[in-house]
Design an enzyme around this catalytic site. Structure first.
Site, PDB file in Angstrom:
ATOM      1  N   TYR A 121       6.639  42.170  33.215  1.00  0.00           N
ATOM      2  CA  TYR A 121       5.278  41.359  33.702  1.00  0.00           C
ATOM      3  C   TYR A 121       5.067  40.358  32.596  1.00  0.00           C
ATOM      4  CZ  TYR A 121       3.883  45.179  36.926  1.00  0.00           C
ATOM      5  OH  TYR A 121       3.772  46.233  37.831  1.00  0.00           O
TER       6      TYR A 121
ATOM      7  N   LYS B   3      11.207  46.612  37.517  1.00  0.00           N
ATOM      8  CA  LYS B   3      10.045  46.390  38.547  1.00  0.00           C
ATOM      9  C   LYS B   3       9.376  44.723  37.833  1.00  0.00           C
ATOM     10  CE  LYS B   3       5.282  47.992  39.269  1.00  0.00           C
ATOM     11  NZ  LYS B   3       4.353  48.725  38.477  1.00  0.00           N
TER      12      LYS B   3
END
Lengths: 305, 305, 305, 305, 305
Positions: A173, A206
Site C-alpha cells: 500500500y 494485494k
C-alpha cells in the site's frame, strides 16, 4: 486433485519448497472458488487499524472473533486473514475449516505518527505455525520514510515463513511523505508497489485498484512513449498484473471503503477482465448483517467463478 | 580444466576457501568468454530500482522473470544478477544453466529519501544457497551519510557468504551528501570506491566508467604531483584497476544508461585497453527485442574475447 | 626461548589466557627487535582511510597488497597491520612469515561525517582466525560523540578475540566534538586515551606522540599542582606510559605524517628515552622506494634495539 | 560459619539462587568487618571516569593496578571494585585474596555529552566469571534522558549474572536533564534512586549521602504531610534504607569527593546511626600515601565494627 | 474442580496451550472470588512509578515487600502484581501462597521524558519462571509516540511467556502526544485500548474506567450514528468489554487514584453491572493500615461475589 489451472499457477512458484506449494494449493482449493485460481478472501484487521466501534458497531456480532470465521466459512471464501488476537480467538474451534492468514504487522489510529505509517510487528512465524495458519500476511508502505525497516523485516519474516512451508501474502500500500495523496493509488505507483512486493518474494500480492493518475514524472514519459493503455480499470489491472512478473504472481485487489454493492461488483468485473486473481473484501463484508453479507459475497464469487 | 589465465586470476584469491574459488571459477568458465578471464554479466534490478514500466515497457517480454534467464543464457553471459523475486522466478526452471548472483540489497524510487540512498537488505545468504547461486551481490554507496550501516552489513554478509563458499560481488557506487553530482563518477572517487570494495573483501568489484574530473582537493594534489595519467578512458580504467590491489581483483564496469550501441562498444574497447575485466550491462541489453539484444551482446563479447 | 625481558612483559598480562600470551610473545619474538620487548610495526590502512592515489601513487608498487608483506618481512618488523582486504591479499602466500594484525574497523574520507568520526566494523574475529592473525586491531576516538558505540563494540570484539587466544591492539586517537584540534594530541588527553584503552582491556596501545599542550581545565590544575614534568617528548612519553597502568601495558607511538627522516628518528629517541615500547610507522615507510624504506626502518630499529 | 547477622541478611535474599547467596556471603565474610554485615569497599574507577593524572598523580603508585589490590587487602576491605583493565591487571596475582566487583559500565570525561551521561558497557558477565569476581557492578543515572537503555541493559546483565551465581551491585546516581544540580543528592531523589535499584533486582545498592533538599513537588507534599524526618544525616540515611525495601537490601554510601578525614568519619557515624550498611570510599583512600590510607580506612572500619 | 463459569471463560482461550490455561485457571481459582470468574488483584508498582515516599509513607509497613504478599493473601485477592524487586522480595517466602504477576516493564518519574512515556523492560519471562509466577504483566501506552517499540516488545514477550505456559496480563493505558489529557480515559479511546491489547494476544486486559468523552472525530460519527449507549459507567464498561472480542476476554479495571471508599464501591458496582470482570486496586489498598485495607478489599469482593 489440483485442477490444471491450479497446477499452472503452482508452476510459477517452482522456486519454493513443497511446503509453500502445498499451502498455496490449500488457498486455491478452498471455498466456492476452489480450483479456479481465483480468490475472494475475508480480511478483518479494522478492529486494530480503526478501532472497535468504527469497525464493528455497524454489525455488532462482529465484535466476536468467531463471527468472522463463520462468515468466511459460510460464504466459501478461500481464506480468512486477521491479526494475532482475532486468529487466536477462533483458531482452535475452527481448526482445519478454512485456510488462515496471520497478519504479522498492524497499525492503530491512536498513534501520533503523521504521514509516514510505522506498523508494529505484532505476530511471528511461530505464532502462525502454532495456530495452524497457511500463510503469513504483512503490509509494506512503499513511499513511506520508514520503508527500509518494513522491507527488511518482511525479508526476514518471509524467509522464516517459507523455510517453515508457509506462504507469504503481502499487502503493498503506497503511502507516506514520498507520495501525494492522489499518488497512493496512481497506476504507476500501484504497478511499482506490485513489482516491489514480487521482488521481495511475495507469493500473493494485494494492492488497491489503481486510478488512471500517473504520479512520477520519469514514469509518465514512459507510459506516454510506450502508449501503455490505462484508460479502463481492466487495462490498469492488466498492467498491474503484468508488473508482477508478467502475470506469474497472484495479484488480488482490495475491496476498498464501504460503497454501493453495484460499485464493488463493477470493480470485480474489471479485475476479472484485466486478469486479476480476485478480491480481498473486509468492511463491505462484515459491516452488514450476515445474510446480506453472504449474498453479497456470493455475488462477488459468481463474477470470478 | 581451467585455462592458465583463469588459474592466474584464482591465484590472486589464495586467501579464500576452495568453495569461493570454485564459484569464482564457475563465473569465469561460463558463457562465450569462458576461460578468458573476461566478463559480460546481465544484471536486472531495474524493476525494483526504477519501477516496472520504466524498466520493461520498452520490451514487454521482460516483465517475465524467465525472459532474462533466457537472454543471459542465449547470449552466453558469464552470469545473471537480480534481486530475490526475479531469481526465485526462474532458479528452478534454469537450475544449473548459468551462474546466478543474488543481489542482497535494493532501493526503490518511491522512497522519500533525498540525496543519501539507504538500500534495504532484501535477501540473505541462505536465500542464495537455496536458490543455487554462485555469488551474492551487494551495493555500497561511498559518500552517503548511511555508509556505516552499508559497510557493516556487507562485512557480515560477505563473511557469511564466503564461509558458505559463495563469491562476493560488490557494486561500489559513490553517491550521497559527501559528494557533488559530478564527483559521483570522478576518477579519484571511482578509484577510491574500488579500493574500499577491495578492502571490504569483495571478490568482484563493479564500478561506473570514470570521468576525468577529480573531486577531492587532497587527491588532486597527488594526481598532479605524481602525474597520474587520466586523460583517456583506458588510462582511467587502468588507474581504477590498479587501485583495486594493483590489478589483483576483478573489476568490471557498468554499461550505463541506454545510449547508442557504438558508444557502448567504444567504452568496452576502452575498458579492455585499460585492463578492465569486462562489463555488466542491463538496460542496454534487456530493453530491446531479444534478437537485437543477442546481437548487441555478441558484439560486446567479441571486443573482450 | 623467551628472553627475560619478554617474560617480564608477559607477566604483566597474567590475567590473560595462554593463547593471548602466546600471541603477545609472537609479536615480541619476531623481526629484528625479537626479544627486546621493543616494537616497530608496519600499518597500512591508508588505502581505506585516505584513498588509493593519496596512499600509493608516491610509490606505486604499494598498490599491490603483497608489497607490504614483503616490506614488513624484509625490514624485520614485529608485525604487519592492515584492513581485511589487504590481509586477505597476502595471508595465504606469506602464511607464518610475520605476525599479522587485522584492523577490524576503518573509516574512509568520502563520507560526509563532519567532526565526529564513525568508523565501520569491516572485519571480525572469525576473519582474523581464518587468516592466521596474531591479533586484532581496533580504533577508538575518545572525545567523539560516537564514543559509546565504539567502546561497546571494542569490548565485545576484545572479549571474543581473547577467548580465541588473539591479542588486542587498540589505536586510541582522541578526536571529535569534545575536543579542540590542538587537544587531540594534548598530553593530558593522550595520557587519558592510553588509560581508556588499558581499562578497556587492550594488550597493546597505540597513541600519537603528545605535545605539551594541556586541554582540560580540571586536569591542568593537577598537572600544575603535582608538577608533572611534560616539557620534553621523553617526559611526555614517560607520563603516557605511566598512565597505562604504571608502565605495565605495551604502549607504542604512531610515526605521524610524512616528515624528514631525522625528525622521525628524533621522535624514536624520545620514545625510547621515555620508556615507550616502539613505533608504528606507515606512510613514512611505504611511500618511498623499497630500498630506501628498508634503510629508514633499519635506522628506526637500531634506535630501539 | 556465617554469623547470625550474616544469616539474617542472607534471609532477605531468599529469592536468589545459592550461587548468589554464596557470593553475598563472601562479601560479608571478608576483611576486618567480616561477620558484622557492614561494608567498607574500595572502588577505583576514577582512572576511566576522570583520567589518570587527576586520579593517580596525587599518589603515583596508584597508576599501577596492583597497588589497589594491595591497598584493599591490607586495609581489610570487604571487596575491591574496578573496571575491566584494572581487574585484569591483578586478578591472577591476587586470585582468591579479596572479593572482586567488576564494574561493567563506565563513562569518561573526554566525551562531549552534556548533561545526560551515557556510560558505555565495557565488560561482561563472562569477563567477571573468567576473572574470578564475586559480583558485577553497574551504574544507573536516574533522571538522565538515557535512562531506558541503562535500566534495560542492567536488567539483562543482572539476569545473566545471577544465573551464573554472581551478586549484583548497583551504583544509583541520579543525574541528567530531569533534575536540578541540587536535586542530584536531594533526599527524595536519593530515596527514589535506592528504590529503583532495588526494584531492578540489585543485591547491593550504592547511593550518595543525601542532603535535606526535596526536589520533586509531588514528593514534597508527602514528606510534609507524613512528617518524614530528614533533618540529620542519620534520619536521611534511615529513610533511604527504608526506601530500599524496608531495610531488607544492603545499602552503602559513597565516600564522596576528597575532604577532611573528620568530615568522612562524621559521615560514617551518621550512616551507621541511620542503619546504613557501610561506605565505598575511593579517592579518599587511594589518593594519599598507603600508610596514611591504611590508617584512614582502619578508622572508618572501627566506626562500623 | 473448575466451576462451570471458570470452564466457560477458559473455553474462550482455546487457542492457548494447556500451560496458559492452567495459569488462567489458577488466577480464577484463588482467593475469595475463586470460581466466580471475577477478579480483585493487588498491584504494587507505585514504588517504581512514583517513588517510595509517595507510595509507602502513608502506611510505612508497605516499604517492606513482604507486607504486600501478606495483604494480598489475607485479603483473598486473586493475584499479586509487582516489578522484579518486589516479587524477588517475597517469592521464596510465600511460594505457592498466591498467584504472582511479574510486571515486566516500568517507568519512573525522575525521567525527563515529557508527554510520551517510554517504560523500560525491567524483567523477563525467565525471571517470571524462576520466581514461580503465573503470569507476566506489561504496560502499553497507545497514543504514545513510542508505541511501536512497546507493541513489538510485548509481542515478543507474550510469545515467549505463552510458550512457557505463562498467562499474559496487559495494562493498556492510552497516553501520549496522540491524545488530549481528557482523551486518555475517553470511552472510544478506552474501548480501542482494550481492542489493541486483545489483538496483541493479551489474556487479561486492564484499562481505566472510561468517561463519556469521545476523543476521535471519526469515532464520534459512529457512536452517534449507531447510538452506542455510553451515558452510565455500566454502559461504558459493557462497551469496553464488548470491544474486547465481544466479551470473550477478561477485562478488569483499575481502582484509580485514592478517593473515598464509597466512590470506589460505586465504581465496582458499575463495573459488575456492565459485565466487567473485576478490579485491580493498588493505592486504595496498601496506603492505609492493614485492618482497614482488609475491610475495604472485603467490601469490594462482596460486590463482585
Amino acid at each position: 486433485m489440483a485442477t490444471a489451472r491450479v497446477k499452472e499457477i503452482l508452476s510459477w512458484y517452482a522456486g519454493e519448497n513443497p511446503g509453500v506449494l502445498a499451502n498455496l494449493a490449500r488457498l486455491m482449493n478452498s471455498g466456492k472458488l476452489a480450483g479456479t485460481g481465483r480468490f475472494v478472501i475475508l480480511p478483518v484487521d479494522q478492529g486494530f487499524e480503526h478501532g472497535p466501534a468504527r469497525s464493528f458497531a455497524p454489525n455488532p456480532p462482529g465484535y466476536d472473533p468467531r463471527y468472522h470465521f463463520h462468515l468466511a466459512i459460510d460464504a466459501g471464501c478461500n481464506a480468512y486473514a486477521a491479526p494475532l488476537g482475532f486468529i487466536e480467538g477462533g483458531a482452535a474451534e475452527f481448526a482445519g475449516d478454512i485456510p488462515l492468514i496471520l497478519k504479522l504487522n498492524n497499525h492503530d489510529s491512536l498513534a501520533p505518527d503523521g504521514s509516514d505509517p510505522t506498523p508494529s510487528v505484532t505476530g511471528s512465524v511461530q505464532d502462525a505455525l502454532r495456530l495452524g495458519c497457511a500463510a503469513i500476511g504483512y503490509t509494506i508502505y512503499p513511499g513511506s520514510a520508514q520503508f527500509q525497516g518494513m522491507y527488511e523485516v518482511l525479508a526476514e519474516l518471509s524467509r522464516e515463513a517459507k523455510a517453515c512451508g508457509l506462504a507469504v501474502v503481502v499487502w503493498s500500500y503506497p503511502r507516506g511523505s514520498g507520495l501525494s495523496k492522489e499518488g497512493e493509488t496512481a497506476i504507476d505507483v500501484t504497478a511499482y508497489a506490485a513489482q516491489i512486493a514480487a521482488q521481495l518474494g511475495a507469493n500473493v500480492i494485494k494492492v488497491k485498484p489503481p486510478t488512471g493518475h500517473i504520479e512520477q514524472a520519469e514514469a509518465k514519459k514512459v507510459y506516454e512513449k510506450e502508449k501503455i493503455p490505462v484508460g479502463t480499470l481492466a487495462e490498469r489491472v492488466k498492467h498491474v498484473v503484468d508488473s508482477a512478473f508478467g502475470g506469474r504472481r497472484i495479484v488480488i485487489f482490495s475491496g476498498g471503503a464501504k460503497g454501493s454493492d453495484e460499485k464493488v461488483f463493477e470493480e470485480c468485473r474489471g479485475i476479472r477482465e484485466g486478469g486479476g486473481f480476485g478480491s480481498i473484501i473486509g468492511r463491505n463484508s462484515f459491516q452488514r448483517p450476515k445474510p446480506e453479507a453472504l449474498k453479497f459475497l456470493a455475488e462477488c464469487m459468481k463474477i470470478y467463478a
